[in-house]
Scaffold this motif. Structure first.
Motif, PDB file in Angstrom:
ATOM      1  N   THR A 253      -0.036   0.631   1.651  1.00 34.27           N
ATOM      2  CA  THR A 253       1.250   1.657   2.488  1.00 34.27           C
ATOM      3  C   THR A 253       0.177   3.201   1.800  1.00 34.27           C
ATOM      4  O   THR A 253       0.218   4.150   2.253  1.00 34.27           O
ATOM      5  CB  THR A 253       2.284   1.636   1.266  1.00 34.27           C
ATOM      6  N   ALA A 254      -0.478   2.727   0.100  1.00 30.22           N
ATOM      7  CA  ALA A 254      -0.972   3.889  -0.175  1.00 30.22           C
ATOM      8  C   ALA A 254      -2.349   4.204   0.492  1.00 30.22           C
ATOM      9  O   ALA A 254      -2.532   5.746   1.084  1.00 30.22           O
ATOM     10  CB  ALA A 254      -1.691   3.648  -1.363  1.00 30.22           C
ATOM     11  N   GLU A 255      -3.091   3.208   1.835  1.00 31.00           N
ATOM     12  CA  GLU A 255      -4.177   3.702   2.556  1.00 31.00           C
ATOM     13  C   GLU A 255      -3.318   4.444   3.518  1.00 31.00           C
ATOM     14  O   GLU A 255      -3.542   5.357   4.349  1.00 31.00           O
ATOM     15  CB  GLU A 255      -4.578   2.705   2.787  1.00 31.00           C
ATOM     16  N   THR A 256      -2.121   3.918   4.362  1.00 29.93           N
ATOM     17  CA  THR A 256      -1.197   4.751   5.220  1.00 29.93           C
ATOM     18  C   THR A 256      -0.849   6.176   5.100  1.00 29.93           C
ATOM     19  O   THR A 256      -1.145   6.578   6.178  1.00 29.93           O
ATOM     20  CB  THR A 256      -0.047   3.541   5.946  1.00 29.93           C
ATOM     21  N   LEU A 257      -0.499   5.860   4.026  1.00 27.91           N
ATOM     22  CA  LEU A 257      -0.618   7.494   3.573  1.00 27.91           C
ATOM     23  C   LEU A 257      -1.316   8.694   3.442  1.00 27.91           C
ATOM     24  O   LEU A 257      -1.230   9.334   3.952  1.00 27.91           O
ATOM     25  CB  LEU A 257      -0.023   8.200   2.373  1.00 27.91           C
ATOM     26  N   ALA A 258      -2.435   7.529   3.016  1.00 24.18           N
ATOM     27  CA  ALA A 258      -3.906   8.669   2.389  1.00 24.18           C
ATOM     28  C   ALA A 258      -4.514   8.645   3.892  1.00 24.18           C
ATOM     29  O   ALA A 258      -4.330  10.339   4.503  1.00 24.18           O
ATOM     30  CB  ALA A 258      -4.759   7.967   2.154  1.00 24.18           C
ATOM     31  N   ASN A 259      -3.805   8.258   5.287  1.00 22.54           N
ATOM     32  CA  ASN A 259      -4.420   8.636   6.341  1.00 22.54           C
ATOM     33  C   ASN A 259      -3.570   8.914   7.300  1.00 22.54           C
ATOM     34  O   ASN A 259      -4.092   9.878   8.033  1.00 22.54           O
ATOM     35  CB  ASN A 259      -4.971   6.927   7.412  1.00 22.54           C
ATOM     36  N   ILE A 260      -2.638   9.161   6.691  1.00 22.04           N
ATOM     37  CA  ILE A 260      -1.890  10.258   7.676  1.00 22.04           C
ATOM     38  C   ILE A 260      -2.287  11.733   6.789  1.00 22.04           C
ATOM     39  O   ILE A 260      -2.224  12.939   7.503  1.00 22.04           O
ATOM     40  CB  ILE A 260      -0.354  10.137   7.220  1.00 22.04           C
ATOM     41  N   LEU A 261      -1.883  11.667   5.864  1.00 19.91           N
ATOM     42  CA  LEU A 261      -2.699  13.356   4.954  1.00 19.91           C
ATOM     43  C   LEU A 261      -3.790  13.596   5.221  1.00 19.91           C
ATOM     44  O   LEU A 261      -4.207  14.973   5.551  1.00 19.91           O
ATOM     45  CB  LEU A 261      -2.606  13.189   3.929  1.00 19.91           C
ATOM     46  N   LEU A 262      -4.904  12.252   5.807  1.00 22.08           N
ATOM     47  CA  LEU A 262      -6.383  13.297   6.336  1.00 22.08           C
ATOM     48  C   LEU A 262      -6.155  13.412   7.356  1.00 22.08           C
ATOM     49  O   LEU A 262      -6.628  15.123   7.798  1.00 22.08           O
ATOM     50  CB  LEU A 262      -7.336  11.697   6.399  1.00 22.08           C
ATOM     51  N   GLU A 263      -5.097  13.167   8.067  1.00 20.05           N
ATOM     52  CA  GLU A 263      -5.147  13.882   9.698  1.00 20.05           C
ATOM     53  C   GLU A 263      -4.569  14.870   9.944  1.00 20.05           C
ATOM     54  O   GLU A 263      -4.829  15.571  10.691  1.00 20.05           O
ATOM     55  CB  GLU A 263      -4.063  12.288  10.781  1.00 20.05           C
ATOM     56  N   LYS A 264      -3.536  15.423   8.648  1.00 25.15           N
ATOM     57  CA  LYS A 264      -3.354  16.440   8.591  1.00 25.15           C
ATOM     58  C   LYS A 264      -3.649  17.711   8.599  1.00 25.15           C
ATOM     59  O   LYS A 264      -3.503  18.723   7.118  1.00 25.15           O
ATOM     60  CB  LYS A 264      -1.480  16.841   8.595  1.00 25.15           C
TER      61      LYS A 264
END
Length: 267
Positions: A253-264
């Protein structure tokens, strides 16, 4: 002793806010409520009525449908009501509104024992100007941000709220007090008996003809055209997009959140 309580019918901001093409509020298409701070001012007046037996008068300026709001206040316990209503008064800013209400109170008459209560401010403008301006027009001492009001003879003791505490101030009547609502403030409900008899209580309508000769009114500075200030534009803020909910407290879940924030490009 008489307490004039100035109240305002305002749009219910918890519902849909309608704006005309020219940027003004389309009040006719919106649900309305009694301004919350004004309800607390009425409650403060009714508490004093319970303790002293004084007369409580609800006062408002607005279109004829504002009668419904005044009838609610009569059902809560107010003794009589005054509606100030005329096309010539429509669109008035705070400066114009305060002189019209001041003229109405002066027209009806007030004594050395009387007081005027207002809410701190209205939720549709948030200026907190009308109450103090009425006091200035009538030449009365004023106290703002009142949470508790006690009257003994012609002396009034007010608990005035501050950001980090409160102060107690004494003032002589006649005076004007603006009341503040907080998490502990609560106005009483209408009673069944009050609802049954609210249409039997005195109800006075003051129009332009009744007030035009009052010395407190400057005829060239009332209404939309005469107001020194007016609203340039009102608009409904754009709605925010639907958020994304991530469930779980694990590494994935933490990795998913980090990837979303990176994309934005947030991180």
């Amino acid at each position: 002793m008489r307490i004039f309580v100035c109240v305002k019918q305002v749009p219910d901001t918890s519902g849909v806010v309608a704006v005309n093409p020219d940027g003004t509020l389309n009040r006719a298409s919106m649900q309305t409520i009694i301004n919350p701070d004004d309800l607390i001012a009425m409650e403060q007046a009714l508490v004093l009525k319970d303790n002293t037996g004084c007369q409580v008068t609800a006062v408002t300026m607005g279109p004829p449908p504002a009668e419904g709001m005044l009838r609610e206040l009569l059902a809560m316990g107010a003794d009589d009501a005054i509606l100030i209503s005329a096309r010539e008064f429509g669109g008035s800013d705070t400066f114009a509104t305060s002189q019209i209400i001041s003229a109405a109170i002066n027209h009806v008459g007030y004594s050395d024992e009387d007081m005027i209560f207002c809410g701190r401010q209205a939720i549709d403008g948030d200026t907190a100007q009308v109450g103090p301006q009425i006091a200035e027009k009538l030449g009365l001492p004023q106290i703002s941000y009142a949470a508790e009001i006690v009257k003994e003879g012609n002396e009034v003791t007010v608990k005035r709220m501050l950001e980090d505490g409160y102060m107690k101030i004494k003032v002589q009547t006649p005076c004007l007090i603006t009341c503040i609502s907080d998490q502990d403030s609560k106005a009483r409900y209408m009673t069944l008996n009050g609802i049954n008899h609210c249409y039997e209580k005195p109800y006075l309508v003051l129009d332009f003809e009744a007030l035009k000769d009052e010395p407190l009114i400057e005829l060239d500075k009332i209404g939309l055209k005469g107001s020194p200030t007016n609203i340039f534009k009102s608009f409904t803020p754009p709605q925010k997009g639907v958020g994304t909910m991530l469930e779980g407290a694990d590494k994935n879940t933490a990795e998913t959140l980090a990837n979303i924030l990176l994309e934005k490009h947030v991180i």
